[in-house]
Every structure is written in structure tokens, then in C-alpha cells.
Design an enzyme around this catalytic site. Sequence first.
Site, PDB file in Angstrom:
ATOM      1  N   SER A 388       2.495   3.472   6.420  1.00 37.84           N
ATOM      2  CA  SER A 388       2.063   2.331   6.748  1.00 37.84           C
ATOM      3  C   SER A 388       2.715   1.017   5.949  1.00 37.84           C
ATOM      4  O   SER A 388       2.126   0.547   5.085  1.00 37.84           O
ATOM      5  CB  SER A 388       0.255   1.833   6.742  1.00 37.84           C
ATOM      6  OG  SER A 388      -0.296   0.594   7.496  1.00 37.84           O
ATOM      7  N   PRO A 391       4.482  -5.060   4.685  1.00 44.56           N
ATOM      8  CA  PRO A 391       5.858  -5.321   5.292  1.00 44.56           C
ATOM      9  C   PRO A 391       7.000  -5.675   4.000  1.00 44.56           C
ATOM     10  O   PRO A 391       8.019  -5.535   3.751  1.00 44.56           O
ATOM     11  CB  PRO A 391       5.385  -7.055   4.479  1.00 44.56           C
ATOM     12  CG  PRO A 391       4.455  -6.400   3.803  1.00 44.56           C
ATOM     13  CD  PRO A 391       3.845  -5.412   3.959  1.00 44.56           C
ATOM     14  N   LYS A 394       5.913  -1.679  -0.892  1.00 41.13           N
ATOM     15  CA  LYS A 394       6.077   0.016  -1.320  1.00 41.13           C
ATOM     16  C   LYS A 394       6.963   0.331  -0.938  1.00 41.13           C
ATOM     17  O   LYS A 394       7.079   1.590  -1.718  1.00 41.13           O
ATOM     18  CB  LYS A 394       4.628   0.770  -1.139  1.00 41.13           C
ATOM     19  CG  LYS A 394       2.998  -0.234  -1.028  1.00 41.13           C
ATOM     20  CD  LYS A 394       1.519   0.267  -0.940  1.00 41.13           C
ATOM     21  CE  LYS A 394       1.626   0.491   0.471  1.00 41.13           C
ATOM     22  NZ  LYS A 394       1.365  -1.210   0.734  1.00 41.13           N
ATOM     23  N   ASP A 439       3.137   5.981  15.667  1.00 43.42           N
ATOM     24  CA  ASP A 439       1.035   5.312  15.455  1.00 43.42           C
ATOM     25  C   ASP A 439       1.004   6.443  13.937  1.00 43.42           C
ATOM     26  O   ASP A 439       1.644   8.039  15.011  1.00 43.42           O
ATOM     27  CB  ASP A 439       0.558   6.039  16.769  1.00 43.42           C
ATOM     28  CG  ASP A 439      -1.344   5.926  16.222  1.00 43.42           C
ATOM     29  OD1 ASP A 439      -1.299   6.082  15.428  1.00 43.42           O
ATOM     30  OD2 ASP A 439      -1.493   5.615  17.424  1.00 43.42           O
ATOM     31  N   CYS A 513      -7.218  -1.057   0.540  1.00 42.73           N
ATOM     32  CA  CYS A 513      -7.877  -2.879  -0.583  1.00 42.73           C
ATOM     33  C   CYS A 513      -9.047  -2.633  -0.393  1.00 42.73           C
ATOM     34  O   CYS A 513      -9.760  -3.854  -0.111  1.00 42.73           O
ATOM     35  CB  CYS A 513      -6.462  -3.693   0.450  1.00 42.73           C
ATOM     36  SG  CYS A 513      -6.936  -3.535   1.860  1.00 42.73           S
TER      37      CYS A 513
END
Length: 616
Positions: A388, A391, A394, A439, A513
Amino acid sequence: NKDSRRTQVPASPKDNKRKRNATPKANMKIAKSKVESEDEDEEDVPAEAAAIADEDAPVDGWDNAPIVSDSDGGIGSDSDMESDEEAESADDANTDSSEQEFASAEDVSDAEAEIASANEDEESESESESETVTQKPLSLLSDDSDESNDDGGIESYDEFDSDAEDDDDDEAVTFRDMEKRSRKIDARRQMDAEMAELELETGDAVVEGERELFELPSDEQVELEKEAPLDLAQVQLRIQEIIRVLSNFAELRNETKSRNQYMSQLKRDMCYYYGYNEFLMDKLLELFAVGEAVEFFEANEVARPVTIRTNTLKARRRDLAQSLINRGVNLDPIGKWTKVGLTIFDSQVPIGATPEYMAGHYMIQAASSFLPVIALAPQENEKVLDMSAAPGGKTTYCAALMKNTGMVVANDANREREKALVANVHRLGASNVVVCNYDGREFPKVMGGFDRVLLDAPCSGTGVISKDASVKVNKGPEDFIMLTRLQKELILSAIDSVNADSSTGGYIVYSTCSVTVDEDEAVVNYALRKRPNVKLVDTGLDFGRPGFTSFRGHSFHSSLALTRRFYPHAHNMDGFFVAKFQKLSNKVQVSEQQTVVPTGSGATTKQRKKKRTNHH
């Protein structure tokens, strides 16, 4: 000369008559000359006054010069003039008595008139001189200098003399008494501080006695408050009172009220005060003690510091910091746990529009998002998957740690978010990144055999409420059910995508998070049960709180103590959770009949076939 006047020979009547005739003209000329001289000398008065002061000033400075005032009988004072007039009048009287043998009564009256005219001239001179004295500098005319001179220059250092303090407030400050005034000010401040502390202690004692009488609102009052809510200040005070009672419940409780009643009222008040829905308030209050929960909610009301990450592919942190400082940016290193992070306190330029930003020297990135990459610790020439990625903070951090070697597959299921991902990859110069749009749950079939996998799973965002306040009211039970199911599927896919036979890797990092146990420890514990070929290892983060091994009657695997939790009120960063797995084997015995064997290009499922027996 007064002595010469006494020895003069008595004048004859004719001489006295000549003097009477010449006196008026002479007096008129003298008066005119004096008036003219006074007009000419008005501009020179300050210089004459300074010269008068300097004649008697001591060596140590002009501030301690003898003060010339009317009261002390100094130069040009009325008292000196009057004494001189009295002496002259006495001498003239003696002279006139010696002339009584030769002068008539008329001559005596003429002499008195002459003396009177001379006195008037002398009085006018004394008035002009006294006016001259009043134009001297104020520091020379202050009363405290007179007193100090009368005392021979010895000053009192009594710091607690209230009368002296009142007098000094109106006096002009001089160099000599500056130290004395400073001591008095310090002593006064110390006394004020002691009195303030005493008043505070007394007030606390009084308030403490009043707080013991705190009572919960009745049911009727609760219903009335729903229609007409209280002021926020009153609600905050009641929250503090309830927390105080709960902290010492055995002594401060009302015997007719239970702990659940206090907690129910506290939840209602905190939902109203902080703006949370009841479901999320219950979730968060389960994590902390009551006092710490308030700190957590307060921290969510304050924005976290702006942080940036140095792109080591293009710059060094020291050089970047100096360049930004030259542009008027106030910054500081985040901490010892990172060598690339900087905290921005203040900036005279937009931090997202500097030439250094455009050139890709740094990335605006939350400090908490550094943590999963540090825990993953990608090595050069490895094959890494970011499931994932948008933006791209990481992803580009991994590329920088790998020094643009190997390959980083940056995947994100949201095609719109991938636009920012691609832009940041190009701006930061990460040339070993491959961007794809799948996905994450499909990934063992799409591509497998990764050395390391990073899964920053979609979550409720309860750790970043300071950035998105809509979380307070938007998240309900159905959201947590959907999110936890997605997270469990993604973590199993991440585990299956890793090659356990990797010589350098075989690690999976799971992060969110969020601070809720449903999305953190519960998901990790589920992965440990479903994939017995993995185990938890140390994250490599030397700060943060250990994860829960038991929570509200639920017991988790003991290795969950190796996971790390981060809170905004404790670590001044967004709430975060990090767990690190190591895959031990590629073969997973899911059941007696099914074995999953992930391969480099996907996953295959081998099913045991039951032996058929022929019956004849």
C-alpha cells in the site's frame, strides 16, 4: 570692603549733598546695565550652573555633586543674600552713627533711602540667580543627593525599609544607588513569589475541601442538559472532578453511586467536550487509564510538528539543513532514532515549494511513517514489495536505503492516489521503483518471492485524528468490522508473498496508523494462528510501548510484547503500531488435507489425495 568702610573719614555735609544728587542717575544706569546683562546671560545659564556644580563635585562623578537648593542655603540662595544685606545694613548703620555729629536728620533719611534702593537691586540679583539655579539638571536637584551628602555619602542598604522604597520610587535613578534599587527589586520579587506560593497552597486546600462535596448530576439534570447543554468550561470542570474521584474512588466516592455511574457521566461529558461519538469514545477509553485518556484526547486537538525526510539519494542532512536555514527555516533533528529526519518549527518560505523540495532533496513526511521502514530495514539488491505505497514516502525511503539497487514494487489499489506516488518517485530520483495497481489480496498470484514485504494497512485513522478530525464521528462498528477483515486478508497475502529461503530477508512488517487493539494486536494474533510458519521478531525500534499480550479478558500470544505502540501524547508523533514477522518456511500446513506453497511467480495449492481401495 567692609573693613575699609569702617576706617573711612566721616564725610562733610557738602559731600553728602553731592552724593544725594548723583545717586538717582547712578542707580538708573546700574539697573539698566543689570537688566541688559541678565538678558545676555540667560542663554549661558546651564553652562554656569554646570560650572558651579563641577567646582564642588567629588572625583567619583557628577551624580554625587553637592546639591544647590534654596533650602540648603547654597550659591545664589535667598538666605545668603539676606545675610549679606543684614551685614551691610549693620555696617552702614555704624557708619551713619559716626556721621551723626556732622549730618542732619535730613541726611540720615537720605542715607536710608539710598540703602533701600541698594537692597532692591540686590534682591533683583538674588531672584535672577535663584532662577538660574532652577534650570540645573534634575539629577542635581534631587532630594536624595542632599540626604546622602548630609550623611557623608553613607547610604542605607535596608532592603525591607518600606518607607525608603516609597521614597525611592519617586527619585531619579543614579549610578550610585542603582545597586541598591536592584537589590530591593530582587527582594520584593522574592517576597511576592513566596506570597503567591502560599496563596496557591491555601487556595488548593480550600478547593480540595470543596471538591470532596462533588456530586453527580441527577437523572433530571441529565435530561435537562440534553436540551440545554452546559458551557464548555463547566463541562471541563466536571470532567476534572470525576477523574479526581475515580483516581481515589474508595475515599472520594459517594456511597450511593457506583463506579459505572461515574464512568457513564464521564463518557457523556467527554463526548460532548471533545466531539467524539459514543462508540469511538468507548474504544479509546478502554486503552488508557482515565487520566491518560484525557492527555490522549488533548494531544489529538493539537497538530503534530511538521517533519521532513532527507533524500539521501541526492543530499545529506547536514547540507540540506544549512540550505534551509539560509532560507529562513527554523529546524532541528527529530531525534537520535533517525539520521535523516528534521523537524520544522518555523519557516519564512513555503516548505513545500523551496528549490530543494522541487529538486527532490527532501520529502515532507510524518515522523511516524519512518518507523515501518526502519523496522523493515531493506538491504541492497533485494526485492521489496510495498503493498500500500501511495503517496510514496515509505517507497522512496526504501529506495534510498537500497541506494537505487535491487527492485521496489510499489503497489496501491487506488488509481487516483498513484498519481502522487509516481510524481514523488520521479522527483526524488528513485530509479529502482516499479509502480503497479492491484488489490493487495491478489499478490501471491500476481507476483511472489519477495525478500521483504511492507504492509501499511488501511485503517480507521484513530492515530491521526489531529490531521483528520472527521474520524471522531465517522467511524462506527460496521467500519471496524470491514477494516479488520480487510487487514487480516492483506496480512496473510503479505506473508505468502515472501520467500522464506531468501538469504538476506524473509521479513514482513505490518503497521497501521491506528491505536485500537482490534486493528493491531488482534490482527497480528490472527496471522500467527493462521500462519504457524512465521514468528514475531524485534522491530529494532528502541522506543515506544510494548504491544498488549492481554486486553479486556482476551489473551494474545506472548510474543506480541515485541510489537511497538506509539501515542501522540507520549511520543509527540501520530499514533502508530508496528509489528515485524520472520517467515521460517514456505510450506504452510493449513489443514490435514491442504498445504500452501508460495513460489516465486505465485502460490500453488497441493491437496492430498485419499487412497482409493478396490473392493472386490
